[in-house]
Motif scaffolding. Structure first.
Motif, PDB file in Angstrom:
ATOM      1  N   LEU A 390       0.842  -1.201   0.000  1.00 43.66           N
ATOM      2  CA  LEU A 390       0.000   0.000   0.000  1.00 43.66           C
ATOM      3  C   LEU A 390       0.879   1.253   0.000  1.00 43.66           C
ATOM      4  O   LEU A 390       0.657   2.188  -0.780  1.00 43.66           O
ATOM      5  CB  LEU A 390      -0.918  -0.025   1.230  1.00 43.66           C
ATOM      6  CG  LEU A 390      -1.843   1.170   1.434  1.00 43.66           C
ATOM      7  CD1 LEU A 390      -2.868   1.259   0.312  1.00 43.66           C
ATOM      8  CD2 LEU A 390      -2.559   1.071   2.783  1.00 43.66           C
ATOM      9  N   GLY A 391       1.904   1.220   0.859  1.00 45.75           N
ATOM     10  CA  GLY A 391       2.822   2.369   0.970  1.00 45.75           C
ATOM     11  C   GLY A 391       3.551   2.663  -0.332  1.00 45.75           C
ATOM     12  O   GLY A 391       3.827   3.821  -0.657  1.00 45.75           O
ATOM     13  N   LYS A 392       3.843   1.590  -1.104  1.00 42.26           N
ATOM     14  CA  LYS A 392       4.548   1.774  -2.388  1.00 42.26           C
ATOM     15  C   LYS A 392       3.587   2.103  -3.532  1.00 42.26           C
ATOM     16  O   LYS A 392       4.016   2.247  -4.673  1.00 42.26           O
ATOM     17  CB  LYS A 392       5.310   0.490  -2.750  1.00 42.26           C
ATOM     18  CG  LYS A 392       6.531   0.222  -1.877  1.00 42.26           C
ATOM     19  CD  LYS A 392       7.162  -1.114  -2.273  1.00 42.26           C
ATOM     20  CE  LYS A 392       8.298  -1.483  -1.348  1.00 42.26           C
ATOM     21  NZ  LYS A 392       8.664  -2.906  -1.482  1.00 42.26           N
ATOM     22  N   GLY A 393       2.292   2.150  -3.228  1.00 42.13           N
ATOM     23  CA  GLY A 393       1.317   2.456  -4.278  1.00 42.13           C
ATOM     24  C   GLY A 393       1.030   1.284  -5.201  1.00 42.13           C
ATOM     25  O   GLY A 393       0.450   1.445  -6.274  1.00 42.13           O
ATOM     26  N   ARG A 394       1.439   0.059  -4.795  1.00 42.62           N
ATOM     27  CA  ARG A 394       1.202  -1.118  -5.649  1.00 42.62           C
ATOM     28  C   ARG A 394      -0.258  -1.583  -5.564  1.00 42.62           C
ATOM     29  O   ARG A 394      -0.758  -2.243  -6.460  1.00 42.62           O
ATOM     30  CB  ARG A 394       2.134  -2.271  -5.236  1.00 42.62           C
ATOM     31  CG  ARG A 394       3.616  -1.911  -5.256  1.00 42.62           C
ATOM     32  CD  ARG A 394       4.298  -2.265  -6.554  1.00 42.62           C
ATOM     33  NE  ARG A 394       4.374  -3.688  -6.777  1.00 42.62           N
ATOM     34  CZ  ARG A 394       5.291  -4.484  -6.230  1.00 42.62           C
ATOM     35  NH1 ARG A 394       6.202  -3.979  -5.420  1.00 42.62           N
ATOM     36  NH2 ARG A 394       5.300  -5.772  -6.509  1.00 42.62           N
ATOM     37  N   ILE A 395      -0.904  -1.310  -4.419  1.00 42.75           N
ATOM     38  CA  ILE A 395      -2.343  -1.605  -4.274  1.00 42.75           C
ATOM     39  C   ILE A 395      -2.992  -0.392  -3.607  1.00 42.75           C
ATOM     40  O   ILE A 395      -2.305   0.410  -2.965  1.00 42.75           O
ATOM     41  CB  ILE A 395      -2.593  -2.882  -3.415  1.00 42.75           C
ATOM     42  CG1 ILE A 395      -1.897  -2.781  -2.043  1.00 42.75           C
ATOM     43  CG2 ILE A 395      -2.162  -4.141  -4.132  1.00 42.75           C
ATOM     44  CD1 ILE A 395      -2.248  -3.921  -1.083  1.00 42.75           C
ATOM     45  N   ASN A 396      -4.331  -0.265  -3.757  1.00 34.64           N
ATOM     46  CA  ASN A 396      -5.012   0.865  -3.107  1.00 34.64           C
ATOM     47  C   ASN A 396      -5.574   0.435  -1.745  1.00 34.64           C
ATOM     48  O   ASN A 396      -5.516  -0.741  -1.375  1.00 34.64           O
ATOM     49  CB  ASN A 396      -6.110   1.431  -4.022  1.00 34.64           C
ATOM     50  CG  ASN A 396      -7.173   0.382  -4.364  1.00 34.64           C
ATOM     51  OD1 ASN A 396      -7.370  -0.589  -3.631  1.00 34.64           O
ATOM     52  ND2 ASN A 396      -7.845   0.578  -5.479  1.00 34.64           N
ATOM     53  N   GLN A 397      -6.118   1.404  -1.008  1.00 34.61           N
ATOM     54  CA  GLN A 397      -6.590   1.132   0.356  1.00 34.61           C
ATOM     55  C   GLN A 397      -7.693   0.070   0.367  1.00 34.61           C
ATOM     56  O   GLN A 397      -7.712  -0.821   1.216  1.00 34.61           O
ATOM     57  CB  GLN A 397      -7.101   2.442   0.989  1.00 34.61           C
ATOM     58  CG  GLN A 397      -7.456   2.303   2.461  1.00 34.61           C
ATOM     59  CD  GLN A 397      -6.251   2.048   3.361  1.00 34.61           C
ATOM     60  OE1 GLN A 397      -5.299   2.824   3.359  1.00 34.61           O
ATOM     61  NE2 GLN A 397      -6.265   0.957   4.110  1.00 34.61           N
ATOM     62  N   ASP A 398      -8.571   0.153  -0.615  1.00 37.18           N
ATOM     63  CA  ASP A 398      -9.686  -0.790  -0.695  1.00 37.18           C
ATOM     64  C   ASP A 398      -9.175  -2.227  -0.838  1.00 37.18           C
ATOM     65  O   ASP A 398      -9.616  -3.139  -0.147  1.00 37.18           O
ATOM     66  CB  ASP A 398     -10.570  -0.396  -1.899  1.00 37.18           C
ATOM     67  CG  ASP A 398     -11.785  -1.303  -2.003  1.00 37.18           C
ATOM     68  OD1 ASP A 398     -12.407  -1.553  -0.964  1.00 37.18           O
ATOM     69  OD2 ASP A 398     -12.101  -1.764  -3.130  1.00 37.18           O
ATOM     70  N   LYS A 399      -8.186  -2.400  -1.738  1.00 37.23           N
ATOM     71  CA  LYS A 399      -7.611  -3.741  -1.965  1.00 37.23           C
ATOM     72  C   LYS A 399      -6.872  -4.212  -0.708  1.00 37.23           C
ATOM     73  O   LYS A 399      -6.953  -5.377  -0.320  1.00 37.23           O
ATOM     74  CB  LYS A 399      -6.644  -3.674  -3.159  1.00 37.23           C
ATOM     75  CG  LYS A 399      -5.948  -4.994  -3.493  1.00 37.23           C
ATOM     76  CD  LYS A 399      -6.573  -5.644  -4.710  1.00 37.23           C
ATOM     77  CE  LYS A 399      -5.916  -6.944  -5.069  1.00 37.23           C
ATOM     78  NZ  LYS A 399      -5.207  -6.921  -6.318  1.00 37.23           N
ATOM     79  N   ALA A 400      -6.151  -3.300  -0.057  1.00 35.29           N
ATOM     80  CA  ALA A 400      -5.416  -3.655   1.167  1.00 35.29           C
ATOM     81  C   ALA A 400      -6.393  -4.154   2.230  1.00 35.29           C
ATOM     82  O   ALA A 400      -6.154  -5.186   2.882  1.00 35.29           O
ATOM     83  CB  ALA A 400      -4.629  -2.458   1.677  1.00 35.29           C
ATOM     84  N   ASN A 401      -7.499  -3.438   2.405  1.00 35.08           N
ATOM     85  CA  ASN A 401      -8.501  -3.841   3.409  1.00 35.08           C
ATOM     86  C   ASN A 401      -9.084  -5.211   3.072  1.00 35.08           C
ATOM     87  O   ASN A 401      -9.271  -6.059   3.943  1.00 35.08           O
ATOM     88  CB  ASN A 401      -9.647  -2.812   3.472  1.00 35.08           C
ATOM     89  CG  ASN A 401      -9.157  -1.460   3.975  1.00 35.08           C
ATOM     90  OD1 ASN A 401      -8.068  -1.348   4.529  1.00 35.08           O
ATOM     91  ND2 ASN A 401      -9.959  -0.426   3.780  1.00 35.08           N
ATOM     92  N   ARG A 402      -9.354  -5.407   1.768  1.00 37.86           N
ATOM     93  CA  ARG A 402      -9.957  -6.669   1.336  1.00 37.86           C
ATOM     94  C   ARG A 402      -9.002  -7.844   1.586  1.00 37.86           C
ATOM     95  O   ARG A 402      -9.400  -8.895   2.095  1.00 37.86           O
ATOM     96  CB  ARG A 402     -10.327  -6.571  -0.146  1.00 37.86           C
ATOM     97  CG  ARG A 402     -11.400  -7.552  -0.561  1.00 37.86           C
ATOM     98  CD  ARG A 402     -12.050  -7.228  -1.901  1.00 37.86           C
ATOM     99  NE  ARG A 402     -11.147  -7.392  -3.023  1.00 37.86           N
ATOM    100  CZ  ARG A 402     -10.701  -6.392  -3.775  1.00 37.86           C
ATOM    101  NH1 ARG A 402     -11.078  -5.160  -3.522  1.00 37.86           N
ATOM    102  NH2 ARG A 402      -9.882  -6.620  -4.782  1.00 37.86           N
ATOM    103  N   LEU A 403      -7.720  -7.655   1.226  1.00 36.63           N
ATOM    104  CA  LEU A 403      -6.727  -8.729   1.420  1.00 36.63           C
ATOM    105  C   LEU A 403      -6.550  -9.049   2.902  1.00 36.63           C
ATOM    106  O   LEU A 403      -6.483 -10.216   3.297  1.00 36.63           O
ATOM    107  CB  LEU A 403      -5.379  -8.336   0.797  1.00 36.63           C
ATOM    108  CG  LEU A 403      -5.315  -8.310  -0.734  1.00 36.63           C
ATOM    109  CD1 LEU A 403      -3.955  -7.811  -1.208  1.00 36.63           C
ATOM    110  CD2 LEU A 403      -5.595  -9.683  -1.351  1.00 36.63           C
ATOM    111  N   LYS A 404      -6.477  -8.000   3.732  1.00 44.53           N
ATOM    112  CA  LYS A 404      -6.300  -8.235   5.181  1.00 44.53           C
ATOM    113  C   LYS A 404      -7.478  -9.014   5.761  1.00 44.53           C
ATOM    114  O   LYS A 404      -7.305  -9.867   6.625  1.00 44.53           O
ATOM    115  CB  LYS A 404      -6.147  -6.901   5.918  1.00 44.53           C
ATOM    116  CG  LYS A 404      -4.764  -6.285   5.773  1.00 44.53           C
ATOM    117  CD  LYS A 404      -4.680  -5.040   6.628  1.00 44.53           C
ATOM    118  CE  LYS A 404      -3.359  -4.336   6.472  1.00 44.53           C
ATOM    119  NZ  LYS A 404      -3.301  -3.108   7.274  1.00 44.53           N
ATOM    120  N   ALA A 405      -8.681  -8.696   5.255  1.00 42.23           N
ATOM    121  CA  ALA A 405      -9.883  -9.376   5.764  1.00 42.23           C
ATOM    122  C   ALA A 405      -9.903 -10.853   5.368  1.00 42.23           C
ATOM    123  O   ALA A 405     -10.541 -11.673   6.027  1.00 42.23           O
ATOM    124  CB  ALA A 405     -11.133  -8.679   5.236  1.00 42.23           C
TER     125      ALA A 405
END
Length: 709
Positions: A390-405
């Motif tokens: 997320l920090g490197k801009g490779r994924i967006n916040q929405d995708k990060a939340n989805r993957l973590k879930a």
């Protein structure tokens, strides 16, 4: 002396299967009233999945298009000529399939001369020429643009490179002579040598502009339109293009010296291409382009008729073609869907696997371990890695939340795995532990679930032997670091059924891994060969050869790291464990080094210390070593090690560990980083005469990874 057209006609007769690129010429009035313009578009008639290349007939088409615009320019009918490509592709260079079939030096020389003769004409027209790099440009595609007066590049361009040195060639259609004279020798060395030897690193549009290769950069959406407005301004004199003054003094020599240092550190003098390219760059200092082109022709012909290029093309084809269609894989329609993944273990390897499955499959992934602290640490690792993306801009916040879930951890296997389709274990490398894990998993997992083991050396059949359904166990051996190395050894146990195997291959494909099917034999492919290789080095040291001589003996192979540095990366304890496993299986060929055992017992992480920044033998390790008095030369070391490797590969092929020698090479390239210029290993063993000396025959037929007979 043959004309260019005759040369190309002769060459195209040798290469009847060429995918021919046409060169369409169209005319229109430039904006701003700048005058009539001719635009040549390179297009092979296929979509972007089959990139445009230059074979002899393609060069002849471009030559004919230049005939036309040359006359128009001389007659004052046009004010300029542009060159561009089909959507997403400018051009990706020479058609290597044509290079593979060449048998004669003269034909190889004609390839270089033909390209030069056509491309050079662009710089000699009576009007300025413009290259519009609208999409992927490599090799000859880059070089044809360098012959133009001006260049623009699309900000959306994904890949731009001169990859020839990576394959065992030199940029032979003007790259070595023109690029340093355009952007200076240091930047040219970076593009031609450093990027090439750095796993064929690609440049993006912005970097092409920043390096000064392109004079202007425009957004992808209206790239050609903006390029033509810019062209009009240049032709009307409203825009002046300034280029840097090239330092032809000491800076030039320093850049070439830096290139030699890079080449030495990567290939250790073992592959000639980088050095030939540097010789041409060094000679280009005087700005005499024709002299540079002649040197490129000769280097190209020499390398085409040499073994390294053939090995490089062979390696490239293995990775691009065989790697995508694994030999022996069952019908993919037998594969079962995977909607949830279980991971037994939550240590570093297990956590890396969880992250990979999560990112590629985007399905729920659940980790288990023996206590809550380990489980939390494993899930925490995955979350932290997602945050980094997320920090490197490779994924967006929405995708990060989805993957973590999607990732979770539990202690109870019944809770975690009751609805899992694919369960992989990454626990301690001990057969009893793994058998117990699979027994526990079988008790709670659904009947259709596949059980995969990430074992590096243990028997998959033995692991499955106590289960009610041993047919669903498959070896799924990754290489560390998991995110970097593409290889996945898929191991068929004695009872593994086709559906389980097909599912394993389908998952591997989704993970974007290069899957190779191997028999359930000790240590499978890569670890068996590396252990034999390292074991022979260890034997040589134990017998009395100094450590540095043993290490230097194999330097000419140009491996990514020396044997003892590799041992450090793997970990001496794991190296010892694998050598013990193989010693039990094949005591006549695999030894267990008492010195290595002593190093492990002393808790040392490796043989070297790095106090000076360079690896030096650790005095504490030196004190542990008990050596004999047999001292070999570097050449004797190399012969012994290569003989051992050739013998082991011969035995593995006889045992049917893999389908063919090609699979051994594919494994070493993608799982151990062995160089393209060796073609993995078997082409090198054939070329050096080791295969015949040890096994009485070559591994590969003449013409496969070598010049056809």
């Amino acid at each position: 002396m043959s004309t260019t057209a005759e040369l190309l006609k002769q060459a195209s007769e040798l290469f009847p299967d060429e995918v021919v690129t046409s060169a369409h010429v169209r005319h229109f009035d430039l904006p701003l009233g700048a005058g009539r313009f001719a635009l040549i578009t390179l297009d092979n008639g296929h979509d972007h999945t089959k990139p445009t290349t230059f074979g002899p007939a393609s060069l002849a088409n471009l030559n004919a298009a230049i005939d036309q615009v040359e006359k128009e320019a001389a007659d004052g009918e046009i004010v300029g000529v542009g060159l561009t490509g089909k959507p997403f592709i400018f051009a990706v260079g020479a058609d290597l399939k044509g290079v593979e079939i060449l048998k004669e030096y003269e034909h190889a020389l004609a390839i270089g001369k033909g390209g030069h003769e056509v491309f050079k004409r662009l710089s000699k027209l009576a009007v300025p020429t413009f290259a519009y790099y609208n999409g992927a440009a490599m090799g000859g595609g880059v070089e044809v643009g360098l012959h133009c007066t001006y260049r623009t590049v699309s900000a959306a361009l994904p890949a731009f490179s001169l990859p020839e040195v990576f394959l065992g060639l030199v940029p032979g259609w003007g790259g070595c002579a023109l690029l340093p004279n355009l952007i200076g020798p240091e930047k040219a060395v970076s593009v031609i040598i450093e990027n090439s030897l750095n796993q064929n690193k690609q440049l993006k549009g912005k970097q092409v502009f920043e390096l000064g290769i392109a004079d202007a950069i425009f957004e992808g959406a209206d790239f050609l339109e903006q390029s033509l407005i810019w062209t009009a301004a240049v032709l009307k004199g409203e825009l002046e293009i300034e280029r840097p003054v090239i330092d032809r003094g000491e800076a030039w020599d320093q850049a070439v010296a830096k290139g030699r240092f890079i080449a030495d550190s990567k290939v250790h003098g073992a592959a000639p291409a980088a050095y030939r390219a540097l010789d041409i760059i060094a000679a280009a200092k005087n700005g005499d382009l024709q002299q540079g082109y002649d040197a490129e022709d000769k280097a190209l012909a020499d390398l085409i008729m040499g073994g390294e290029l053939r090995s490089g093309i062979y390696a490239f084809n293995l990775v691009q073609k065989r790697g995508k269609r694994p030999a022996g894989a069952p019908d993919k329609n037998l594969a079962r869907p995977v909607t949830k993944v279980g991971v037994v273990g939550a240590g570093l390897m297990a956590s890396q696997l969880a992250l990979l499955f999560l990112r590629r499959l985007e399905v729920p992934v659940v980790l288990t371990d023996i206590d809550q602290e380990r489980v939390d640490k494993g899930v925490g690792y995955v979350h932290a890695e997602i945050d980094k993306l997320l920090g490197k801009g490779r994924i967006n916040q929405d995708k990060a939340n989805r993957l973590k879930a999607l990732v979770s951890g539990v202690l109870d296997k019944a809770e975690g795995f009751a609805d899992a389709d694919f369960i992989i274990e990454a626990v301690f490398e001990e057969i009893g532990v793994k058998q117990q894990v699979f027994a526990e998993v079988e008790a709670v997992a659904p009947a259709h679930a596949i059980f995969a083991t990430n074992t590096s050396s243990l028997s998959v059949s033995e692991m499955a032997s106590k289960l009610k359904n041993p047919e669903r166990v498959v070896g799924f051996h990754f290489f560390n670091p998991v995110a970097v190395l593409p290889l996945l050894e898929i191991v068929r146990g004695e009872k593994t059924d086709d559906a389980s195997l097909a599912t394993a291959f389908a998952v591997a494909k989704k993970l974007k891994k290069t899957a190779v099917l191997t028999k359930d034999a000790p240590a499978f492919v890569v670890n068996r060969i590396l252990t034999r290789f390292m074991g022979e080095i260890q034997n040589i040291i134990d017998e009395g050869t100094p450590v540095e001589v043993a290490e230097k003996g194999v330097e000419p192979l140009g491996l990514p790291m020396s044997p003892l540095v590799l041992l450090e990366l793997v970990g001496p304890a794991i190296g010892l464990h694998v050598s013990e496993t193989l010693n039990r299986a094949f005591p006549d060929r695999f030894t267990v080094s008492p010195n290595l055992a002593a190093v492990v017992k002393a808790g040392k992480r490796g043989f070297y210390v790095y106090d000076s920044g360079k690896p030096e033998l650790d005095p504490e390790v030196a004190a542990l070593l008990k050596q004999g008095d047999t001292v070999l030369t570097e050449e004797q070391v190399r012969d012994r090690v290569l003989d051992a490797v050739a013998q082991e590969i011969g035995i593995m092929l006889d045992e049917g560990v893999v389908a063919e020698a090609q699979d051994i090479d594919l494994c070493l390239i993608t799982g151990a980083g062995w160089p393209f210029h060796l073609g993995g290993i078997t082409p090198y063993l054939d070329r050096e005469g080791v295969s015949e000396r040890v096994n009485g025959k070559r591994f590969l037929a003449q013409g496969v990874a070598s010049v056809p007979a």
